[in-house]
Write a protein that holds these residues in place. Sequence first.
Motif, PDB file in Angstrom:
ATOM      1  N   ALA A  42       2.491   1.717  -3.381  1.00  0.00           N
ATOM      2  CA  ALA A  42       1.550   2.193  -4.398  1.00  0.00           C
ATOM      3  C   ALA A  42       1.235   3.679  -4.218  1.00  0.00           C
ATOM      4  CB  ALA A  42       0.264   1.368  -4.337  1.00  0.00           C
ATOM      5  N   VAL A  97      -5.010  -0.010  -6.490  1.00  0.00           N
ATOM      6  CA  VAL A  97      -4.186  -0.064  -5.280  1.00  0.00           C
ATOM      7  C   VAL A  97      -4.754  -1.074  -4.294  1.00  0.00           C
ATOM      8  CG1 VAL A  97      -3.440   1.261  -3.257  1.00  0.00           C
ATOM      9  CG2 VAL A  97      -3.338   2.294  -5.540  1.00  0.00           C
ATOM     10  N   LEU A 139       0.836  -1.207   0.000  1.00  0.00           N
ATOM     11  CA  LEU A 139       0.000   0.000   0.000  1.00  0.00           C
ATOM     12  C   LEU A 139       0.869   1.255   0.000  1.00  0.00           C
ATOM     13  CD1 LEU A 139      -2.837   1.225   0.117  1.00  0.00           C
ATOM     14  CD2 LEU A 139      -2.747   1.040   2.613  1.00  0.00           C
ATOM     15  N   SER A 160      -3.110  -4.614  -2.637  1.00  0.00           N
ATOM     16  CA  SER A 160      -2.613  -4.573  -1.258  1.00  0.00           C
ATOM     17  C   SER A 160      -3.606  -5.022  -0.192  1.00  0.00           C
ATOM     18  CB  SER A 160      -2.146  -3.144  -0.925  1.00  0.00           C
ATOM     19  OG  SER A 160      -3.192  -2.217  -1.136  1.00  0.00           O
TER      20      SER A 160
END
Length: 726
Positions: free
Chosen positions: A134, A255, A131, A259
Amino acid sequence: MEIKIALAGNPNCGKTTLFNALTGSNQYVGNWPGVTVEKKEGRLKGHGDAVIQDLPGIYSLSPYTLEEVVARSYLVGEKPDAILNIVDGTNIERNLYLTTQLIELGLPVVVAVNMIDLVRKNGDRIDLAKLGDALGCQVLEMSALKGEGGMAAAEAALALAKGHRAGELPHVFTGSVEHAIAHIEESIAGKVDDRFLRWYAIKVFERDERVMEELRLSASLKAHLEQHIADCEQELDDDAESIITNQRYAYISGVIERSVKKRRAKHSLSISDKIDRIVTNRVLALPIFAAVMFLVYYISISTVGDIVTEWTNETLFSGLICGNLSAWMEGIGCAPWLVGLVVDGIVGGVGAVIGFVPQMLILFLMLSVLEDIGYMARVAFIMDRIFRRFGLSGKSFIPMLIASGCGVPGVMASRTIENERDRRMTIMTTCFIPCGAKMPIIGLFAGALFGGSGLVATSAYFIGVAAVIFSGIVLKKTKMFSGDPAPFVMELPAYHVPAVGNVLRATWERGWSFIKRAGTVILASSVVLWFLQSFGFVNGVFGMVEDNNTSLLASIGSAISFLFAPLGFGSWKPAVATFTGLIAKENVVGTFGVLYGFAEVAEDGAEIWGNIATDFTQLSAYSFMIFNLLCAPCFAAMGAIKREMNSAKWTFAAIGYMCGLAYLASLVVYQLGLLFTGHGFGVGTAAAVLALLAAVYLLVRKNRYDDNPLAVRSVTAASKKKEMIS
């Protein structure tokens, strides 16, 4: 030099809980300059050089609601040293919309994924490393409610802020820019066509020339970026908001897909969802809400609160403090005027406020519990579909509900309404609801002239509600309040056990604000009232008087009594009682008692029923009651109106509107009542008929501002378009 860290996040994401944990008692509460949105800041524990700034809860940086304007102005204009973005891990996709906007500002950002304990309990898993990679910033986990990870997140933001201030290029900058450049290069190669990310990169480069120099962008890439600027400006049309929003959510979805792993099926219901199927049910919602509120008010007003309030008023102040203080001052030879000033003016004025505090604290405590567990958000949602029909939003209901106990906290509760028009209208109508201090007035006339009929009290509430509905319909057809109520978007937080610290802190903050604001106004006004009641001219000599008929207050009442003659109570005593009612509504009954020669009267004024029945008819009594229920509230509530309006012009407008509506309503009731009871048609009757026809016209007339309503979507789109092009 102080380092400022801004806490930013969606409403109900846990920001307040984290702020309290990070700052403890080292916090300061006020209003943002020029607006009534609450401003909180405090010192980070163990770091005297770090100031935590709690921004209003917002969903985006689009400058639409007052909270969003305040937050955006602070972030863009004042530029804190770092942003600690609180993200609700149970609604991470929705929360990341704001996160992407915060990162675009070019400030150091640390993302703290809150409620991680609930995420794990649900069986979900968030890969913080992926995360963070990203998003291009550091991502940490925390549980504000359980006190886990909050300090680590704050210290990470502090370290990032110090590094940025020292001239280093934080990871948040390089990550964001490098990700943007990668997408631009892919778009050059024809691999992607992502207008959102192109535009995002361009705005980053435009705002920070140093970033471009640090990254040593090639001449070809710079030329390509300049071409992108021209292309994007041509592409941005009236639908630009939809383009940017859709691309932003598409990016967030990607995203999340990389994640976050969800264990629960996509459309399965959580425990909170299952509870909401009952609590927000179209049929059951209102009965459940009525039962909950009845229980709250029964406990806070009729049982525990009433017992403590009665003891405070009768035993503590009236018996112990005032009685002993008066005896002591007389015993040491104090002048009568000084005894009256201290005992009746100052101590008695303070007692008038303190007596209501137990009820208010218990009420605030129970409302804070309901708010902390997440129920009050549901109440606003439930009432929105009803209130919207006459021009108010669901959030207007909470202030009106609280105002049934006391107008001061009711007015103060209006600050939760984001839209300025809706908030002002709510402030102007909240005090129409009969508060506890108006109940003695109703009891006095119901007992003296209506045989104690319960219908009188019931009709008082219907009159208050009718005034709110009438005002909502009429005011929405004016230029100042035109436009649909703001769209009601509210995050319904998951139900959870209330945090004791949050509840007690919220109760204390509201209670102290009530004591401070109401106490100072009533204290000052009580001293003025004491002076006007106690002094006057006798035989041309000014001094203390024993007979109130010769006091300054009687002179004032005689001078203004003609104004109330068309309403049926044109003598000086009702005029004086109305005047003292502006200081505190509960003064009305006490004033009548003093003017009729009774030193003390019961709450419902039973001792003076005979005098009231002599001076009033049923019609004039009902007219007097209507006027005093609808006219301007007590001085304490006026002070709250001034604070929440933050404008002398709007304060006078609100008070003037309430007094005007009260006068016309009382005029119509009294004059048409005389007509229907055979007293003939006169000038007053003609004025009442005209007032009634005008009211009907205002209700049914076409809203000429409907042709150009304040469309939220278009305003938001225009704001975003301006932001992107500028």
